[in-house]
Structures are given as structure tokens and as C-alpha cells.
Design an enzyme around this catalytic site. Structure first.
Site, PDB file in Angstrom:
ATOM      1  N   HIS A  43      10.483  36.310  48.918  1.00 24.73           N
ATOM      2  CA  HIS A  43      10.969  37.550  48.301  1.00 24.73           C
ATOM      3  C   HIS A  43      10.341  38.725  49.061  1.00 24.73           C
ATOM      4  O   HIS A  43      10.512  38.838  50.269  1.00 24.73           O
ATOM      5  CB  HIS A  43      10.599  37.483  46.808  1.00 24.73           C
ATOM      6  CG  HIS A  43      11.197  38.526  45.926  1.00 24.73           C
ATOM      7  ND1 HIS A  43      12.180  39.398  46.315  1.00 24.73           N
ATOM      8  CD2 HIS A  43      10.935  38.855  44.621  1.00 24.73           C
ATOM      9  CE1 HIS A  43      12.503  40.194  45.299  1.00 24.73           C
ATOM     10  NE2 HIS A  43      11.745  39.896  44.265  1.00 24.73           N
ATOM     11  N   HIS A  96      20.166  35.428  52.298  1.00 28.99           N
ATOM     12  CA  HIS A  96      20.010  36.069  50.993  1.00 28.99           C
ATOM     13  C   HIS A  96      20.847  35.309  49.979  1.00 28.99           C
ATOM     14  O   HIS A  96      21.909  34.808  50.312  1.00 28.99           O
ATOM     15  CB  HIS A  96      20.478  37.532  51.056  1.00 28.99           C
ATOM     16  CG  HIS A  96      19.900  38.357  49.970  1.00 28.99           C
ATOM     17  ND1 HIS A  96      20.432  38.376  48.708  1.00 28.99           N
ATOM     18  CD2 HIS A  96      18.812  39.164  49.940  1.00 28.99           C
ATOM     19  CE1 HIS A  96      19.697  39.170  47.958  1.00 28.99           C
ATOM     20  NE2 HIS A  96      18.708  39.660  48.676  1.00 28.99           N
ATOM     21  N   ASP A 154      14.306  42.817  54.965  1.00 29.77           N
ATOM     22  CA  ASP A 154      12.954  42.629  55.481  1.00 29.77           C
ATOM     23  C   ASP A 154      12.892  42.422  56.991  1.00 29.77           C
ATOM     24  O   ASP A 154      11.814  42.387  57.558  1.00 29.77           O
ATOM     25  CB  ASP A 154      12.307  41.406  54.792  1.00 29.77           C
ATOM     26  CG  ASP A 154      12.033  41.688  53.335  1.00 29.77           C
ATOM     27  OD1 ASP A 154      11.536  42.773  53.043  1.00 29.77           O
ATOM     28  OD2 ASP A 154      12.339  40.824  52.491  1.00 29.77           O
TER      29      ASP A 154
HETATM   30  N1  CMC Z   1      16.404  30.326  58.000  1.00 34.54           N
HETATM   31  C1  CMC Z   1      16.975  29.113  58.206  1.00 34.54           C
HETATM   32  N2  CMC Z   1      17.799  28.496  57.338  1.00 34.54           N
HETATM   33  C2  CMC Z   1      18.014  29.135  56.176  1.00 34.54           C
HETATM   34  C3  CMC Z   1      17.463  30.390  55.885  1.00 34.54           C
HETATM   35  C4  CMC Z   1      16.619  30.982  56.853  1.00 34.54           C
HETATM   36  N3  CMC Z   1      16.072  32.176  56.639  1.00 34.54           N
HETATM   37  N4  CMC Z   1      17.863  30.788  54.656  1.00 34.54           N
HETATM   38  C5  CMC Z   1      18.657  29.811  54.186  1.00 34.54           C
HETATM   39  N5  CMC Z   1      18.750  28.813  55.113  1.00 34.54           N
HETATM   40  C6  CMC Z   1      19.572  27.608  55.015  1.00 34.54           C
HETATM   41  C7  CMC Z   1      18.958  26.600  54.060  1.00 34.54           C
HETATM   42  O1  CMC Z   1      18.105  25.709  54.723  1.00 34.54           O
HETATM   43  C8  CMC Z   1      20.188  25.929  53.505  1.00 34.54           C
HETATM   44  O2  CMC Z   1      20.680  25.057  54.482  1.00 34.54           O
HETATM   45  P1  CMC Z   1      21.346  23.639  54.048  1.00 34.54           P
HETATM   46  O3  CMC Z   1      22.590  24.030  53.314  1.00 34.54           O
HETATM   47  O4  CMC Z   1      21.591  22.924  55.332  1.00 34.54           O
HETATM   48  O5  CMC Z   1      20.341  22.960  53.160  1.00 34.54           O
HETATM   49  C9  CMC Z   1      21.210  27.072  53.402  1.00 34.54           C
HETATM   50  O6  CMC Z   1      20.820  28.006  54.416  1.00 34.54           O
HETATM   51  C10 CMC Z   1      21.231  27.745  52.046  1.00 34.54           C
HETATM   52  O7  CMC Z   1      19.905  28.185  51.759  1.00 34.54           O
HETATM   53  P2  CMC Z   1      19.263  28.227  50.318  1.00 34.54           P
HETATM   54  O8  CMC Z   1      17.779  28.032  50.439  1.00 34.54           O
HETATM   55  O9  CMC Z   1      19.995  27.306  49.397  1.00 34.54           O
HETATM   56  O10 CMC Z   1      19.580  29.720  49.894  1.00 34.54           O
HETATM   57  P3  CMC Z   1      18.910  30.529  48.704  1.00 34.54           P
HETATM   58  O11 CMC Z   1      19.956  31.459  48.214  1.00 34.54           O
HETATM   59  O12 CMC Z   1      18.290  29.622  47.714  1.00 34.54           O
HETATM   60  O13 CMC Z   1      17.728  31.319  49.429  1.00 34.54           O
HETATM   61  C11 CMC Z   1      16.492  32.986  50.526  1.00 34.54           C
HETATM   62  C12 CMC Z   1      17.769  32.668  49.736  1.00 34.54           C
HETATM   63  C13 CMC Z   1      16.398  34.498  50.731  1.00 34.54           C
HETATM   64  C14 CMC Z   1      15.263  32.536  49.719  1.00 34.54           C
HETATM   65  C15 CMC Z   1      16.532  32.245  51.880  1.00 34.54           C
HETATM   66  O14 CMC Z   1      17.656  32.674  52.638  1.00 34.54           O
HETATM   67  C16 CMC Z   1      15.256  32.422  52.689  1.00 34.54           C
HETATM   68  O15 CMC Z   1      14.307  31.658  52.491  1.00 34.54           O
HETATM   69  N6  CMC Z   1      15.208  33.435  53.621  1.00 34.54           N
HETATM   70  C17 CMC Z   1      14.004  33.716  54.353  1.00 34.54           C
HETATM   71  C18 CMC Z   1      13.051  34.539  53.493  1.00 34.54           C
HETATM   72  C19 CMC Z   1      13.512  35.967  53.363  1.00 34.54           C
HETATM   73  O16 CMC Z   1      13.857  36.620  54.331  1.00 34.54           O
HETATM   74  N7  CMC Z   1      13.448  36.480  52.117  1.00 34.54           N
HETATM   75  C20 CMC Z   1      13.782  37.863  51.834  1.00 34.54           C
HETATM   76  C21 CMC Z   1      14.996  38.016  50.994  1.00 34.54           C
HETATM   77  S1  CMC Z   1      15.603  39.724  50.998  1.00 34.54           S
HETATM   78  C22 CMC Z   1      14.378  40.651  50.226  1.00 34.54           C
HETATM   79  C23 CMC Z   1      14.330  40.425  48.782  1.00 34.54           C
HETATM   80  O17 CMC Z   1      15.169  40.965  48.060  1.00 34.54           O
HETATM   81  O18 CMC Z   1      13.430  39.706  48.353  1.00 34.54           O
END
Ligand code: CMC
Length: 446
Positions: free
Chosen positions: A268, A307, A364
């Protein structure tokens, strides 16, 4: 004629049920009538991580993740970033309308006159270890403010509630700056009520011994714009925590402490810190292909990408990318990490792994580079997120308190543990046969 209802046939019993659809949503509780036997609990929905569950009705922030739209109270965030100040936006979030000139003057004056904190706060910030993370200090000190304002627990009293909201918006920069000063081993700087919100924050963080502390107005403006872009983001993880804590009628200081704790995590608001560390680790453009390969192989995430709701370019990231260029021009120093970030973005946006998962840069990805250009250490990045998000948390908290539909937040679970077992005296206990499991599905244990 079409009806706004959903018909559900339970194939276990052959019975059909009709539930109302309002705003493209059905009420989860309407499913409880679906049972096999009268004594059953009734059907639930399972939604770990709230992927498809609305927890509230809200009129504060609108996001269309597919189109990359973000609006506060109907105003597109880029228009607010272009034309408003952060405190104007905080007023908008809390009150629902942009302030008139006199309303804004009054609000700014109220906030400005609450920037000081009780002198004892100094003492307990002093008590933290020399290397304490500023976010840990911020979480602890904002929670501790609860003890200075015991009346804050009367959350249903509108006047008391509003007084704490102003205090929190006013005091967060002071606590944040003091956390930083402590981590740098520098003396605390008291707020300067002659300065604007963002200028005062920079002053409390950066002032050393200058007889007249001056920051370029465009740097102050850049920080204000960053504050606007971070002010609210509807039901994100920390806002959900704010609402959850607030739903038990806890006071807003402890609720903001909880929300800030949720923000701290690297998935986050801690992502901006993680992005900078990632870019430093990659180090140069030539190392990017190997890094991307590692991410695609499951060896970590590309921080600052992806996201839950944006499946398009995060509109905040667009503004921040432009701002990063401006700030670096102003300080006269391009970060060596900027070309790494830009190349990483280019490669990721053309790579099928990221394209097929709709992973775009989020807020970010570039913000850390701006903070770095302003010579703010990475530890402070999540703190810089928490300051402006406070107005959003408070707007959402008050909306929750005034919403007649809301109750204490209390989800259900699907129990997967043992059925009843007889207590085993310690002398008769044996280590479980490997692999140990405390969470066997019920069917396997029966
Ligand atoms: N790098 C590589 N792969 C990713 C990433 C990433 N940053 N984000 C998602 N994926 C992949 C994930 O492995 C999954 O792949 P598969 O379908 O093969 O298993 C797919 O994309 C869907 O991901 P998810 O984890 O189910 O998505 P989510 O909606 O639960 O997670 C997130 C959203 C923001 C936690 C995630 O994208 C992430 O960890 N990003 C990196 C951390 C980040 O930049 N966070 C800041 C968010 S914006 C600021 C805020 O509002 O907090």
C-alpha cells in the site's frame, strides 16, 4: 418487462429465490434465506480481500479503474491538482463542496492554529530509539494524541467530531516532521503559522539555522500537488481500516493510527519507499531485463506497478510523472534513477506479462523520485503519504458514522478447523505427525 431483480435457483433443493438489484448490487444478507434445511445458517458469500464486495455507499471519491478516472466529489483529480490547494481539497473531501473564499480562509485559519502539539509529545518522541522508522513514530504519536483529547471519544457529537478533524489535519505534519527530526538527531522545529500548510511542513523538516528559511514556491506547490493526489482513494486498505476501527466508535486518533499502520505496508503506501529501494537495487538500465525476468519468474514484484482497481494508467501517476520532471529541473539535478524508472516502465508496458495482467505504473512509481530530488530520505515516503490521506480518512470516517446502514464491521468466516475435541492433559501430548496442520478442512478431520 425487465425487473431489477435476480432469480437464483438452488440446485441442492430446486427452490428459486428472487433478490433485489440496486445500483448493480445485491445485498449479501438477502442470500441468507437460501437454505437446505430450516436450521441451516443460510448462504454466505466468500470474498477474501473484498475483490467484489461493496462495504458502504459513499459519495466522496469516484474511480473508474478501466478508464483511469479519479474524481473527488465529482471533480477530476487532475483539475484539482492544477487549480486548488491541498487544504481546499481537504475542505472539499470533508464538506462535499469547494469552499467559498471566506469558508476557505476560516478553514485555513483553523488548521493553522492547531498545528502545535502538547509539549509532552516532544518527550515521547525523544524516547524512540535513534534509528526508529519515522512511520512507526507517526503511528504511535498520532494514536497517543487520543490521550490528550479525551472528549474525542464522543464521536457522535458533530462539534466535537469536527474539532478533532481539524486537529488531526493540522497536527499530522508536525508529528511527521518531528519524527523525521528525531530520526536525524536534529532539534525539533515548531510550526510557523505565517506559512502555508505544505511550506510549514518543509520548514519543520528542513530548517537548520537559517535566519530566514526559504523554499522555492514551485517546490512548495509541487508538494501541495502531491498532497492533493494522495488525499483520498475510496475504499483502499487503510481507509477500510479507518472505517473498521471507527465502526466500533473508537476515537479518530486511534482510528487514524490504525489506518496509518495499514498504509505503512509495502503493498500500500509503503510502496513508494519500496520503489526507490528497487530502483537503487537495479542500479542501471542494463540490469533491467534480468530484473524483469526475475519478476516474471515469481521472484518478487515490480513495485509501483499494478493496482486492485486501476486496469489502466493510474491518473495520479500521469500528473506525478510530469511533476517529477519539473521538480528535477527546479533543483537542477536529474536523478540517475529516472532513466532506470522510465526504461523499466517502457519495457513493462510492452511486455506481455504486464500487458495481459493490465499492470500499469501507479501513484507510487514516480513519487519517490520527487521526494528523493527534494532530499527527503526513503523512510519518510510513507509518512508523506499519510499526511494528506488523513483528510480522506476523516471524510470517510464521518460518512461512515452518519450512515444509517452502517454497523460495527464484523465479517463472517468459513471455519476450516477441527470439530470439537476432548482436552488432552500435557503429559499425554505428542508432537503431531509431520506435516503439522491446524487448519485441516472439516471434511478431512471427520
Ligand atoms: N509485479 C508483478 N506482478 C504483479 C504485480 C507487480 N507489481 N502486481 C500484480 N501482479 C500479478 C500477480 O502476481 C498476479 O499474477 P497471476 O494472475 O499470474 O497470479 C496478477 O498480477 C494479479 O495480481 P493480484 O496480486 O491478484 O492483484 P491485487 O489486486 O490483489 O494487488 C497490488 C494489487 C497493488 C497489491 C499489486 O498490484 C502489487 O503488489 N503491486 C506492487 C505494490 C504497489 O505498487 N502497491 C501500491 C499500490 S498504489 C498506492 C496505494 O493506493 O496504496
Amino acid at each position: 418487462m425487465a425487473k431489477d431483480t435476480l432469480s437464483i435457483t438452488d440446485n441442492r433443493t430446486g427452490k428459486t429465490y428472487e433478490v433485489a438489484i440496486t445500483d448493480d448490487t445485491i445485498r449479501a444478507n438477502d442470500l441468507r434465506q437460501i437454505k437446505v434445511q430450516e436450521s441451516d445458517f443460510g448462504l454466505m458469500t466468500y470474498d477474501a480481500g473484498f475483490l467484489n464486495t461493496a462495504s458502504c455507499r459513499s459519495s466522496i471519491t469516484y474511480i473508474d479503474g478501466d478508464k483511469g478516472i479519479l474524481r473527488y466529489r465529482g471533480y477530476p483529480v487532475d483539475q484539482l491538482a492544477e487549480n486548488a490547494t491541498y487544504l481546499e481539497v481537504a475542505y472539499l473531501l470533508i464538506n462535499g463542496e469547494l469552499p467559498t473564499k471566506s469558508e476557505l480562509d476560516q478553514f485555513v485559519s483553523n488548521v493553522t492554529h492547531h498545528t502545535f502539539v502538547h509539549e509532552n509529545v516532544r518527550t515521547f518522541i525523544d524516547g524512540f530509539r535513534y534509528d526508529a522508522h519515522p512511520m512507526g513514530m507517526l503511528v504511535a504519536t498520532v494514536g497517543a494524541l487520543s490521550t490528550f483529547y479525551p472528549e474525542a471519544k464522543h464521536v457522535l457529537d458533530g462539534d466535537i467530531r469536527r474539532a478533532q478533524m481539524v486537529r488531526l489535519i493540522a497536527k499530522m505534519p508536525t508529528l511527521a516532521a518531528w519524527s523525521y527530526r528525531h530520526s536525524m538527531g536534529m532539534p525539533f522545529v515548531y510550526p510557523n503559522n505565517e506559512m502555508s500548510y505544505s511550506e510549514n511542513f518543509l520548514y519543520m523538516m528542513k530548517r537548520i539555522a537559517e535566519p530566514k528559511f526559504e523554499v522555492h514556491p514551485e517546490i512548495v506547490r509541487a508538494l501541495d500537488v502531491l498532497f492533493i493526489l494522495h488525499a483520498d482513494h475510496e475504499q483502499n486498505c487503510s481507509t477500510n481500516v479507518m472505517r473498521g476501527i471507527g465502526s466500533s466508535r473508537a476515537d479518530p486518533y486511534v482510528a487514524v493510527a490504525g489506518a496509518a499502520a495499514a498504509l505503512y505496508g509495502p503493498l500500500h503506501g509503503g510502496a513508494n519507499e519500496a520503489v526507490l529501494r528497487m530502483l537503487r537495487e537495479i542500479g542501471s538500465v542494463t540490469n533491467i531485463p534480468a530484473f524483469v525476468k526475475e519478476v516474471k519468474g515469481g521472484g518478487g514484484r515490480l513495485m509501483g506497478f499494478g493496482h486492485r482497481v486501476y486496469k489502466n494508467y493510474d491518473p495520479r501517476a500521469k500528473v506525478i510523472k510530469r511533476l517529477a520532471d519539473q521538480v528535477m529541473d527546479l533543483v537542477g539535478k536529474k536523478s540517475p534513477l529516472l532513466p532506470v524508472a522510465m526504461e523499466l516502465e517502457r519495457i513493462a508496458l510492452s511486455d506481455d506479462y504486464f500487458v495481459s495482467r493490465k499492470l500499469y505504473p501507479n501513484v507510487d512509481f514516480y513519487s519517490g523520485l520527487i521526494y528523493e530530488a527534494l532530499q527527503i530520505p526513503a523512510d519518510m515516503f510513507p509518512v508523506l503519504f499519510a499526511i494528506p490521506r488523513t483528510s480522506g480518512w476523516l471524510a470517510q470516517w464521518e460518512e461512515m458514522l452518519l450512515d444509517k446502514d452502517q454497523k460495527i464491521a464484523r465479517p463472517r468466516q468459513i471455519y476450516t478447523g477441527y470439530d470439537e475435541r476432548k482436552f488432552v492433559p500435557i503429559s499425554d501430548r505428542r508432537p503431531p505427525a509431520a506435516p503439522a496442520s491446524h487448519s485441516k478442512p472439516r471434511a478431512e478431520t471427520d
